[in-house]
Design an enzyme around this catalytic site. Sequence first.
Site, PDB file in Angstrom:
ATOM      1  N   GLN A  25     -15.677   2.276  -5.438  1.00  0.00           N
ATOM      2  CA  GLN A  25     -14.910   1.142  -4.897  1.00  0.00           C
ATOM      3  C   GLN A  25     -13.437   1.524  -4.844  1.00  0.00           C
ATOM      4  O   GLN A  25     -12.624   0.772  -4.331  1.00  0.00           O
ATOM      5  CB  GLN A  25     -15.093  -0.071  -5.803  1.00  0.00           C
ATOM      6  N   HIS A  62     -14.612   0.779  -0.214  1.00  0.00           N
ATOM      7  CA  HIS A  62     -13.463  -0.090   0.091  1.00  0.00           C
ATOM      8  C   HIS A  62     -12.341   0.640   0.825  1.00  0.00           C
ATOM      9  O   HIS A  62     -11.210   0.167   0.834  1.00  0.00           O
ATOM     10  CB  HIS A  62     -12.933  -0.734  -1.195  1.00  0.00           C
ATOM     11  N   GLY A 113     -16.626   2.088 -15.121  1.00  0.00           N
ATOM     12  CA  GLY A 113     -15.333   1.441 -14.921  1.00  0.00           C
ATOM     13  C   GLY A 113     -15.247   0.410 -13.831  1.00  0.00           C
ATOM     14  O   GLY A 113     -14.252   0.375 -13.112  1.00  0.00           O
ATOM     15  N   THR A 114     -16.257  -0.431 -13.712  1.00  0.00           N
ATOM     16  CA  THR A 114     -16.139  -1.551 -12.770  1.00  0.00           C
ATOM     17  C   THR A 114     -16.581  -2.829 -13.448  1.00  0.00           C
ATOM     18  O   THR A 114     -17.570  -2.833 -14.192  1.00  0.00           O
ATOM     19  CB  THR A 114     -16.951  -1.330 -11.473  1.00  0.00           C
ATOM     20  N   SER A 115     -15.866  -3.921 -13.180  1.00  0.00           N
ATOM     21  CA  SER A 115     -16.218  -5.209 -13.788  1.00  0.00           C
ATOM     22  C   SER A 115     -17.410  -5.836 -13.072  1.00  0.00           C
ATOM     23  O   SER A 115     -17.892  -6.889 -13.498  1.00  0.00           O
ATOM     24  CB  SER A 115     -15.013  -6.151 -13.734  1.00  0.00           C
ATOM     25  N   TYR A 142       0.826  -1.225   0.000  1.00  0.00           N
ATOM     26  CA  TYR A 142       0.000   0.000   0.000  1.00  0.00           C
ATOM     27  C   TYR A 142       0.852   1.265   0.000  1.00  0.00           C
ATOM     28  O   TYR A 142       0.412   2.294  -0.509  1.00  0.00           O
ATOM     29  CB  TYR A 142      -1.016  -0.038   1.154  1.00  0.00           C
TER      30      TYR A 142
HETATM   31  P1  OAD Z   1     -11.737  -4.270 -12.100  1.00  0.00           P
HETATM   32  O1  OAD Z   1     -10.280  -4.264 -12.392  1.00  0.00           O
HETATM   33  O2  OAD Z   1     -12.376  -5.559 -11.743  1.00  0.00           O
HETATM   34  O3  OAD Z   1     -12.546  -3.699 -13.354  1.00  0.00           O
HETATM   35  C1  OAD Z   1     -12.136  -2.515 -13.986  1.00  0.00           C
HETATM   36  C2  OAD Z   1     -13.115  -2.152 -15.088  1.00  0.00           C
HETATM   37  O4  OAD Z   1     -12.655  -0.940 -15.671  1.00  0.00           O
HETATM   38  C3  OAD Z   1     -13.232  -3.187 -16.210  1.00  0.00           C
HETATM   39  O5  OAD Z   1     -14.610  -3.450 -16.481  1.00  0.00           O
HETATM   40  C4  OAD Z   1     -12.564  -2.482 -17.395  1.00  0.00           C
HETATM   41  O6  OAD Z   1     -13.150  -2.837 -18.645  1.00  0.00           O
HETATM   42  C5  OAD Z   1     -12.854  -1.023 -17.075  1.00  0.00           C
HETATM   43  N1  OAD Z   1     -11.983  -0.040 -17.754  1.00  0.00           N
HETATM   44  C6  OAD Z   1     -10.758  -0.200 -18.261  1.00  0.00           C
HETATM   45  N2  OAD Z   1     -10.310   0.959 -18.805  1.00  0.00           N
HETATM   46  C7  OAD Z   1     -11.276   1.885 -18.609  1.00  0.00           C
HETATM   47  C8  OAD Z   1     -11.433   3.273 -18.944  1.00  0.00           C
HETATM   48  N3  OAD Z   1     -10.469   3.958 -19.583  1.00  0.00           N
HETATM   49  N4  OAD Z   1     -12.574   3.894 -18.590  1.00  0.00           N
HETATM   50  C9  OAD Z   1     -13.579   3.209 -17.951  1.00  0.00           C
HETATM   51  N5  OAD Z   1     -13.485   1.912 -17.631  1.00  0.00           N
HETATM   52  C10 OAD Z   1     -12.363   1.253 -17.951  1.00  0.00           C
HETATM   53  O7  OAD Z   1     -11.964  -3.158 -10.976  1.00  0.00           O
HETATM   54  P2  OAD Z   1     -13.199  -2.948  -9.986  1.00  0.00           P
HETATM   55  O8  OAD Z   1     -14.467  -3.434 -10.588  1.00  0.00           O
HETATM   56  O9  OAD Z   1     -13.122  -1.558  -9.504  1.00  0.00           O
HETATM   57  O10 OAD Z   1     -11.207  -4.167  -3.993  1.00  0.00           O
HETATM   58  O11 OAD Z   1     -12.786  -3.921  -8.816  1.00  0.00           O
HETATM   59  C11 OAD Z   1     -13.589  -3.973  -7.660  1.00  0.00           C
HETATM   60  C12 OAD Z   1     -12.742  -4.251  -6.445  1.00  0.00           C
HETATM   61  O12 OAD Z   1     -11.923  -5.406  -6.660  1.00  0.00           O
HETATM   62  C13 OAD Z   1     -11.742  -3.165  -6.103  1.00  0.00           C
HETATM   63  O13 OAD Z   1     -12.307  -2.126  -5.353  1.00  0.00           O
HETATM   64  C14 OAD Z   1     -10.703  -3.893  -5.320  1.00  0.00           C
HETATM   65  C15 OAD Z   1     -10.606  -5.134  -6.170  1.00  0.00           C
HETATM   66  O14 OAD Z   1     -10.166  -6.272  -5.522  1.00  0.00           O
HETATM   67  C16 OAD Z   1     -10.355  -4.262  -2.954  1.00  0.00           C
HETATM   68  O15 OAD Z   1      -9.160  -4.088  -3.043  1.00  0.00           O
HETATM   69  C17 OAD Z   1     -11.023  -4.617  -1.670  1.00  0.00           C
END
Ligand code: OAD
Length: 232
Positions: free
Chosen positions: A86, A104, A175-177, A53
């Site tokens: 997140q 988070h 931007g979240t999966s 971190y």
């Molecule tokens: P992910 O890495 O799972 O997903 C990221 C998303 O961003 C994907 O759907 C990509 O397609 C999208 N993406 C990529 N480039 C982009 C752009 N330029 N503009 C918009 N979107 C784009 O990340 P999260 O869904 O945020 O938790 O992950 C959720 C949680 O899992 C995080 O908060 C973290 C992780 O483990 C903890 O650390 C507790």
Amino acid sequence: MKKIVILTGAGMSVESGLSTFRGGGGLWDNYPVDMVATPEGYAANPGLVLEFYNKRRSELLNVEPNEGHRLVASLEDNFNVTVVTQNVDDLHERAGSTNVIHLHGELMKACSSREPHNLNYVCTLPSPDSELHIGDKAADGTQLRPYIVWFGEDVPLMCDAIQALDDVDIFVIIGTSLNVYPAAGLLNYVPAGVPIYLIDPNDVNVTRRGVVVIKKGASEGMRVLIDEYLSK
Ligand code: OAD
């Protein structure tokens, strides 16, 4: 004013230069998630977790909000906006968003190892000298740890996020999966009939019908959202 709730994930900060977690080159490809993002990993090797971190924090101190963050902040001119993120970065706040729920945790904060959610022991780290080291103590005398919600831990701010949806008029996902619960489950609390927009350059598996997908990056997608959907 109409109320907009925006759920953001790592993709929101990609154009600022931060990595996502999943997908090619994502953070979890390079760091074993069990070791750096679980209470068990922290118990086994706290020094490694603090270093992980510290590195994230030093990256964050070297990047800036992108246009997407700024456009999200600009919505406050015309809407009542709640950002539910997140992300542990502070880029929404630095772009000017005033109402941000960090599901988070927050990278620029630290907390007690014994009671991570006790706000009495949460402190903001100074910048630029924001490293945490073994021996740094929280106000309760325990080791200071990153104020991050790790896998397997409670997500106390989920209640606030769900409450924000009570009187929502428009819901936006950027931007979240949608892989991580309970955050991804927020979608299920959006009342029927509320328009839902999803901005992501890649395909996202959404279980709910009727979602308007804007298949673009965060900045361009926000421009489309504002020009084509919110300005009417
Ligand atoms: P992910 O890495 O799972 O997903 C990221 C998303 O961003 C994907 O759907 C990509 O397609 C999208 N993406 C990529 N480039 C982009 C752009 N330029 N503009 C918009 N979107 C784009 O990340 P999260 O869904 O945020 O938790 O992950 C959720 C949680 O899992 C995080 O908060 C973290 C992780 O483990 C903890 O650390 C507790």
